[in-house]
Structure formats: C-alpha cells, structure tokens
Scaffold this motif. Structure first.
Motif, PDB file in Angstrom:
ATOM      1  N   SER A  55       3.867  85.063  -2.657  1.00 11.87           N
ATOM      2  CA  SER A  55       4.461  86.056  -1.777  1.00 11.87           C
ATOM      3  C   SER A  55       3.462  87.175  -1.506  1.00 11.87           C
ATOM      4  CB  SER A  55       5.727  86.643  -2.398  1.00 11.87           C
ATOM      5  OG  SER A  55       5.422  87.406  -3.532  1.00 11.87           O
ATOM      6  N   GLU A  67       3.932  91.128  -0.157  1.00  9.33           N
ATOM      7  CA  GLU A  67       4.836  92.172   0.284  1.00  9.33           C
ATOM      8  C   GLU A  67       4.140  93.527   0.181  1.00  9.33           C
ATOM      9  OE1 GLU A  67       9.229  91.033  -0.777  1.00  9.33           O
ATOM     10  OE2 GLU A  67       7.974  90.918  -2.566  1.00  9.33           O
ATOM     11  N   SER A 121       5.203  97.672   0.192  1.00  9.21           N
ATOM     12  CA  SER A 121       6.287  98.658   0.160  1.00  9.21           C
ATOM     13  C   SER A 121       5.714 100.059   0.081  1.00  9.21           C
ATOM     14  CB  SER A 121       7.189  98.426  -1.055  1.00  9.21           C
ATOM     15  OG  SER A 121       7.769  97.150  -1.004  1.00  9.21           O
ATOM     16  N   GLU A 169      10.425  98.840   2.552  1.00  9.43           N
ATOM     17  CA  GLU A 169       9.603  97.633   2.686  1.00  9.43           C
ATOM     18  C   GLU A 169       8.917  97.660   4.042  1.00  9.43           C
ATOM     19  OE1 GLU A 169      10.959  93.297   3.270  1.00  9.43           O
ATOM     20  OE2 GLU A 169      10.768  93.622   1.105  1.00  9.43           O
ATOM     21  N   TRP A 200       6.427  95.315   4.802  1.00  8.90           N
ATOM     22  CA  TRP A 200       6.110  93.926   5.163  1.00  8.90           C
ATOM     23  C   TRP A 200       6.579  92.993   4.065  1.00  8.90           C
ATOM     24  CZ3 TRP A 200       4.476  90.768   8.895  1.00  8.90           C
ATOM     25  CH2 TRP A 200       4.055  89.500   8.540  1.00  8.90           C
ATOM     26  N   SER A 201       7.107  91.867   4.466  1.00 14.29           N
ATOM     27  CA  SER A 201       7.414  90.793   3.526  1.00 14.29           C
ATOM     28  C   SER A 201       7.048  89.472   4.179  1.00 14.29           C
ATOM     29  CB  SER A 201       8.891  90.783   3.144  1.00 14.29           C
ATOM     30  OG  SER A 201       9.140  89.684   2.279  1.00 14.29           O
ATOM     31  N   ILE A 227       7.660  86.688   2.605  1.00  9.79           N
ATOM     32  CA  ILE A 227       8.568  85.694   2.029  1.00  9.79           C
ATOM     33  C   ILE A 227       9.360  85.065   3.167  1.00  9.79           C
ATOM     34  CG2 ILE A 227      10.546  85.340   0.505  1.00  9.79           C
ATOM     35  CD1 ILE A 227       9.459  87.635  -1.195  1.00  9.79           C
TER      36      ILE A 227
END
Length: 78
Positions: A34, A36, A38, A48, A50-51, A53
């Motif tokens: 993953s 991410e 934050s 958040e 960006w993710s 996932i």
C-alpha cells in the motif's frame, strides 16, 4: 524499492512546497503493498491526502503524482 523511491519523491515535493512541514515516512509499520499519504493537523486530526489501496493494476496507479499531492496539501492547509 519502488515504494521507497516514490516516498522519497513525494516527501521532497511536500518539503519543497511547505518548507516548515515535518515529513515522516512510515512512522508505523505500513500495510503490505500500500501507499498512503496523510496530513496530521496541529489539532491532531488526520486528513488522507492519497490512498493507493484498491488502485491498480498496473502497479504505477498505486502511486500519486507528487504535484497532485502538493495541491491536495495546500488545499487542506488553507
């Protein structure tokens, strides 16, 4: 290695956009496969930015463009 390279590119872009911004890479054990990003605000709340996932294949979709993260950061700091 690809995660490390992308993390370095993102942290460099964020530091370049907001010089006083402390950037931490993986303060806790990351989730496997993953990516991410934050923002932890001064009041302790987390946003958040960006993710990756659930994105991909291809694998490159799991990683953001640094410029897009800079824009997301600036909009959340304003």
């Amino acid at each position: 290695r690809v995660f490390g390279r992308n993390a370095a590119a993102v942290s460099e872009a964020l530091r370049g956009a907001v010089s006083h911004l402390p950037v931490e890479i993986n303060p806790r054990q990351p989730r496997r496969s993953s990516f991410e990003v934050s923002l932890v605000k001064e009041d302790g709340s987390t946003v958040e930015l960006w993710s990756g996932i659930g994105k991909g294949p291809p694998r490159k979709l799991k990683f953001p463009q640094p410029e897009a993260l800079v824009e997301a950061l600036k909009s959340n700091l304003a």
